[in-house]
Design a protein around this motif. Structure first.
Motif, PDB file in Angstrom:
ATOM      1  N   PHE A  35       0.812  -1.216   0.000  1.00 47.20           N
ATOM      2  CA  PHE A  35       0.000   0.000   0.000  1.00 47.20           C
ATOM      3  C   PHE A  35       0.846   1.267   0.000  1.00 47.20           C
ATOM      4  CE2 PHE A  35      -4.178  -1.884   0.787  1.00 47.20           C
ATOM      5  CZ  PHE A  35      -4.990  -0.928   0.216  1.00 47.20           C
ATOM      6  N   SER A  36       2.079   1.171   0.457  1.00 41.39           N
ATOM      7  CA  SER A  36       2.928   2.354   0.496  1.00 41.39           C
ATOM      8  C   SER A  36       3.244   2.880  -0.896  1.00 41.39           C
ATOM      9  CB  SER A  36       4.236   2.042   1.233  1.00 41.39           C
ATOM     10  OG  SER A  36       4.966   1.028   0.553  1.00 41.39           O
ATOM     11  N   GLU A  37       3.018   2.065  -1.916  1.00 40.62           N
ATOM     12  CA  GLU A  37       3.301   2.465  -3.295  1.00 40.62           C
ATOM     13  C   GLU A  37       2.199   3.331  -3.890  1.00 40.62           C
ATOM     14  OE1 GLU A  37       5.440  -1.891  -4.018  1.00 40.62           O
ATOM     15  OE2 GLU A  37       3.445  -1.446  -4.805  1.00 40.62           O
ATOM     16  N   VAL A  38       1.071   3.415  -3.221  1.00 37.60           N
ATOM     17  CA  VAL A  38      -0.082   4.162  -3.733  1.00 37.60           C
ATOM     18  C   VAL A  38       0.015   5.615  -3.283  1.00 37.60           C
ATOM     19  CG1 VAL A  38      -2.588   4.326  -3.820  1.00 37.60           C
ATOM     20  CG2 VAL A  38      -1.490   2.076  -3.659  1.00 37.60           C
ATOM     21  N   ARG A  39      -0.019   6.536  -4.230  1.00 36.97           N
ATOM     22  CA  ARG A  39       0.022   7.966  -3.926  1.00 36.97           C
ATOM     23  C   ARG A  39      -1.401   8.521  -3.859  1.00 36.97           C
ATOM     24  NH1 ARG A  39       5.304   9.474  -5.496  1.00 36.97           N
ATOM     25  NH2 ARG A  39       6.579   7.689  -4.865  1.00 36.97           N
ATOM     26  N   GLY A  40      -1.650   9.295  -2.824  1.00 44.84           N
ATOM     27  CA  GLY A  40      -2.971   9.889  -2.689  1.00 44.84           C
ATOM     28  C   GLY A  40      -4.030   8.873  -2.318  1.00 44.84           C
ATOM     29  N   GLN A  41      -5.305   9.231  -2.581  1.00 47.42           N
ATOM     30  CA  GLN A  41      -6.459   8.354  -2.336  1.00 47.42           C
ATOM     31  C   GLN A  41      -6.511   7.876  -0.888  1.00 47.42           C
ATOM     32  OE1 GLN A  41      -8.373   8.727  -4.532  1.00 47.42           O
ATOM     33  NE2 GLN A  41      -7.884   8.018  -6.578  1.00 47.42           N
ATOM     34  N   GLU A  42      -6.217   8.762   0.048  1.00 48.87           N
ATOM     35  CA  GLU A  42      -6.185   8.361   1.453  1.00 48.87           C
ATOM     36  C   GLU A  42      -7.551   7.885   1.947  1.00 48.87           C
ATOM     37  OE1 GLU A  42      -3.417   7.986   3.068  1.00 48.87           O
ATOM     38  OE2 GLU A  42      -2.301   8.769   1.339  1.00 48.87           O
ATOM     39  N   HIS A  43      -8.620   8.530   1.464  1.00 54.04           N
ATOM     40  CA  HIS A  43      -9.948   8.107   1.913  1.00 54.04           C
ATOM     41  C   HIS A  43     -10.313   6.741   1.364  1.00 54.04           C
ATOM     42  CE1 HIS A  43     -11.041   9.415  -2.103  1.00 54.04           C
ATOM     43  NE2 HIS A  43     -12.276   8.984  -1.931  1.00 54.04           N
ATOM     44  N   VAL A  44      -9.783   6.383   0.181  1.00 53.02           N
ATOM     45  CA  VAL A  44     -10.039   5.053  -0.378  1.00 53.02           C
ATOM     46  C   VAL A  44      -9.252   4.000   0.408  1.00 53.02           C
ATOM     47  CG1 VAL A  44     -10.071   3.655  -2.472  1.00 53.02           C
ATOM     48  CG2 VAL A  44     -10.351   6.130  -2.629  1.00 53.02           C
ATOM     49  N   LYS A  45      -8.022   4.335   0.768  1.00 52.61           N
ATOM     50  CA  LYS A  45      -7.232   3.417   1.591  1.00 52.61           C
ATOM     51  C   LYS A  45      -7.942   3.146   2.911  1.00 52.61           C
ATOM     52  CE  LYS A  45      -2.757   5.070  -0.158  1.00 52.61           C
ATOM     53  NZ  LYS A  45      -1.493   5.735   0.231  1.00 52.61           N
ATOM     54  N   ARG A  46      -8.509   4.198   3.481  1.00 55.35           N
ATOM     55  CA  ARG A  46      -9.243   4.040   4.737  1.00 55.35           C
ATOM     56  C   ARG A  46     -10.446   3.125   4.541  1.00 55.35           C
ATOM     57  NH1 ARG A  46      -9.876   3.712  10.239  1.00 55.35           N
ATOM     58  NH2 ARG A  46     -11.994   4.361  10.818  1.00 55.35           N
ATOM     59  N   ALA A  47     -11.178   3.304   3.444  1.00 56.19           N
ATOM     60  CA  ALA A  47     -12.347   2.467   3.180  1.00 56.19           C
ATOM     61  C   ALA A  47     -11.930   1.000   2.994  1.00 56.19           C
ATOM     62  CB  ALA A  47     -13.080   2.964   1.939  1.00 56.19           C
ATOM     63  N   LEU A  48     -10.810   0.769   2.320  1.00 55.80           N
ATOM     64  CA  LEU A  48     -10.326  -0.597   2.138  1.00 55.80           C
ATOM     65  C   LEU A  48      -9.885  -1.202   3.470  1.00 55.80           C
ATOM     66  CD1 LEU A  48      -8.328  -0.202  -1.196  1.00 55.80           C
ATOM     67  CD2 LEU A  48     -10.458  -1.463  -0.867  1.00 55.80           C
ATOM     68  N   GLU A  49      -9.339  -0.379   4.337  1.00 57.29           N
ATOM     69  CA  GLU A  49      -8.975  -0.860   5.678  1.00 57.29           C
ATOM     70  C   GLU A  49     -10.225  -1.287   6.443  1.00 57.29           C
ATOM     71  OE1 GLU A  49      -7.082   0.906   9.849  1.00 57.29           O
ATOM     72  OE2 GLU A  49      -6.546   1.845   7.930  1.00 57.29           O
ATOM     73  N   VAL A  50     -11.268  -0.479   6.356  1.00 65.43           N
ATOM     74  CA  VAL A  50     -12.534  -0.832   7.013  1.00 65.43           C
ATOM     75  C   VAL A  50     -13.095  -2.116   6.411  1.00 65.43           C
ATOM     76  CG1 VAL A  50     -14.928  -0.103   7.392  1.00 65.43           C
ATOM     77  CG2 VAL A  50     -13.060   1.558   7.618  1.00 65.43           C
ATOM     78  N   ALA A  51     -13.049  -2.230   5.081  1.00 67.04           N
ATOM     79  CA  ALA A  51     -13.545  -3.433   4.413  1.00 67.04           C
ATOM     80  C   ALA A  51     -12.779  -4.667   4.869  1.00 67.04           C
ATOM     81  CB  ALA A  51     -13.444  -3.268   2.896  1.00 67.04           C
ATOM     82  N   ALA A  52     -11.449  -4.556   4.951  1.00 67.35           N
ATOM     83  CA  ALA A  52     -10.634  -5.682   5.380  1.00 67.35           C
ATOM     84  C   ALA A  52     -10.898  -6.044   6.833  1.00 67.35           C
ATOM     85  CB  ALA A  52      -9.147  -5.350   5.177  1.00 67.35           C
ATOM     86  N   ALA A  53     -11.102  -5.039   7.674  1.00 66.18           N
ATOM     87  CA  ALA A  53     -11.316  -5.282   9.097  1.00 66.18           C
ATOM     88  C   ALA A  53     -12.628  -6.012   9.358  1.00 66.18           C
ATOM     89  CB  ALA A  53     -11.282  -3.957   9.858  1.00 66.18           C
ATOM     90  N   GLY A  54     -13.650  -5.722   8.563  1.00 60.78           N
ATOM     91  CA  GLY A  54     -14.951  -6.334   8.797  1.00 60.78           C
ATOM     92  C   GLY A  54     -15.350  -7.379   7.784  1.00 60.78           C
TER      93      GLY A  54
END
Length: 508
Positions: free
Chosen positions: A194-213
């Motif tokens: 994930f460190s390779e992805v620039r920007g899209q912080e809100h999408v990263k957060r949504a994917l984190e939520v998706a992975a967590a649940g």
């Protein structure tokens, strides 16, 4: 004379012991194979004849009958070549029958007697161990895969002659040893982060939520916004695979012949089928059913890019595996069940041209085209997607920013902590994450305070959200609270969950 060599057949992702009975009797030269053999099994007589001759043995000019028992199970593939050849040599008296009941034998024969790799070795190795056999004789390319199964000796043989001499006690072979923990560790590294992805912080957060649940997610954005790049990195933040999960995933890939020399699948699978795929390709099928993309993504991620371009019947067949975590394929001869415990990640453009709502590019689609495009996604499928998120184009400033993003391992640690809370919450149940909560679970575990209730009520009215969106918001809010280590769902958690349903009124 009669000889019996043990082998195996595949039923789904499980192995079945097969007795290869070979009878060489007086009569006109004839080679008959019975026991529901498929095409490749019927053709084995020509490979076996040439392999025996070219290995320096005499092929009998008499009546040969091969029975594959149990006779009511279809046999397919070329793995019966080697046991049939050894059975003929044993029936002729050249090969001692002393050890034939101690080993299961698998392998395709080339015309010069070489042993070629076959599919489905891992589940057959598990079967051989459960049957109490002493060992398994397989092609060298399959030996490391089979040796993952502890408690059974695995011998790789390169030629028919080598197998003959080993079973005759004339040439000892060393069993293949695999350090399961070392192999698991060596194959558990991802080549993206994930460190390779620039920007899209809100999408990263949504994917984190998706992975967590364990929530399914839909990404909507213009071409080039990074939807595929983000989806490919989702497996890297999912909880690490357990050894049991790795063995299950390896079984599916072994049956499909997709091991590619690997001994174990130790990273979360990521499957991204093209939108031209058929329903049989998606869930599995064929005269003798093979696993489809849904099962190949077992314990991992199934990514459907350009979601509206998939045929409607292909999307509809996803409903059962998303609901049950497995796929059942019925045929006249019986049913086969494949595992399909997956996270679904979908991506699509907001319209046909891809630029509806883009501040930089003008959309050329008419309202009717946009409606028809989005209407291709059925309501029942959307019912199974908890998070819907807009993914805007990345700005130049974010692309040119050289500071690395957050590592996948850091995000995964937060996901693991949230999953641990859920495992404790659902202890003794058959569900393991918030995405699988029932209506009763939602009433019990997703209680809102007054502020949260008021916020959700206003959102339902003002945004025109549906009843299905209501339950999805509560599930996602529960996951967001778990990520925050909060026992109760707060208004802030509900607000973030509502943000992840912003497209509901547009796609409904």
């Amino acid at each position: 004379m009669l000889a019996t060599v043990l082998s195996g057949a595949l039923v789904g992702i499980d192995g079945l012991l097969v007795e290869v009975e070979v009878d060489v009797a007086l009569g006109l030269p004839q080679f008959t194979t019975v026991g529901l053999p498929e095409g490749a099994v019927k053709e084995s007589k020509d490979r076996v004849r040439s392999a025996i001759k070219n290995s320096g043995y005499e092929f009998p000019s008499r009546k040969i009958t091969v029975n594959l028992a149990p006779a009511d199970v279809k046999k397919e593939g070329s793995a019966y070549d080697l046991p049939i050849a050894l059975g003929i040599l044993a029936a002729e008296g050249w090969l001692a029958k002393t050890h034939l009941d101690k080993y299961a034998v698998l392998g395709e024969l080339s015309l010069d007697g070489r042993v070629k790799p076959v599919q489905g070795v891992l589940p057959l190795a598990v079967m051989a161990r459960e049957k109490g056999l002493h060992g398994l004789i397989v092609p060298p390319e399959n030996a490391a895969e089979a040796a993952v199964v502890e408690g059974i000796a695995v011998y790789g043989v390169a030629t028919l002659s080598e197998a003959f001499l080993f079973l005759n006690g004339e040439r000892p072979l060393l069993p293949t040893h695999t350090d399961l923990q070392a192999v698991f560790a060596a194959h558990s590294q991802y080549d993206v982060d994930f460190s390779e992805v620039r920007g899209q912080e809100h999408v990263k957060r949504a994917l984190e939520v998706a992975a967590a649940g364990g929530h399914n997610i839909l990404l909507v954005g213009p071409p080039g916004a990074g939807k595929t790049m983000l989806a490919r990195r989702l497996p890297t933040i999912l909880p690490e695979m357990t050894l049991a999960e790795a063995l299950e995933a390896t079984k599916v890939h072994s049956v499909a012949g997709l091991m590619n020399g690997r001994a174990l699948i130790a990273t979360r699978p990521f499957r991204a089928p093209h939108h031209t795929i058929s329903d049989a390709g998606m869930i599995g099928g064929g005269a003798v059913p093979k696993p489809g993309e849904v099962s190949l993504a077992h314990h991992g991620v199934l990514f459907l890019d350009e979601l509206p371009e998939f045929r409607k019947n292909v999307l509809e067949v996803l409903r059962q595996p998303l609901e049950d975590g497995r796929v059942t394929i019925s045929r006249a001869v019986g049913s086969i069940t494949y595992p399909a415990n997956i996270m679904l990640v979908c991506a699509m453009n907001p319209c046909v041209c891809g630029y509806f709502g883009d501040p930089q590019r003008e959309c050329t689609c008419t309202p009717q085209q946009i409606h028809r495009y989005r209407a291709k996604i059925s309501g029942p499928l959307l019912d199974r997607i908890d998070i819907q998120l807009e993914v805007p184009a990345v700005k130049y400033k974010e692309l040119s920013h050289h500071a690395p993003g957050e590592l996948s391992t850091v995000i995964r640690e937060r996901v693991n902590q949230a999953r641990a809370i859920q495992l404790q919450r659902f202890a003794g149940r058959t569900i393991f994450c918030n995405a699988h909560m029932t209506s009763r679970d939602i009433r019990r575990f997703c209680q809102l305070d007054t502020a949260g209730e008021k916020l959700l009520e206003n959102a339902m009215v003002r945004l025109g959200l549906s009843a299905r969106a209501y339950t999805r918001i509560l599930k996602v809010a529960r996951t967001i609270a778990d990520l925050a280590h909060a026992e109760h769902i707060a208004a802030a958690h509900v607000a973030e969950a509502i943000h992840y349903r912003a497209l509901d009124r547009k796609l409904g």
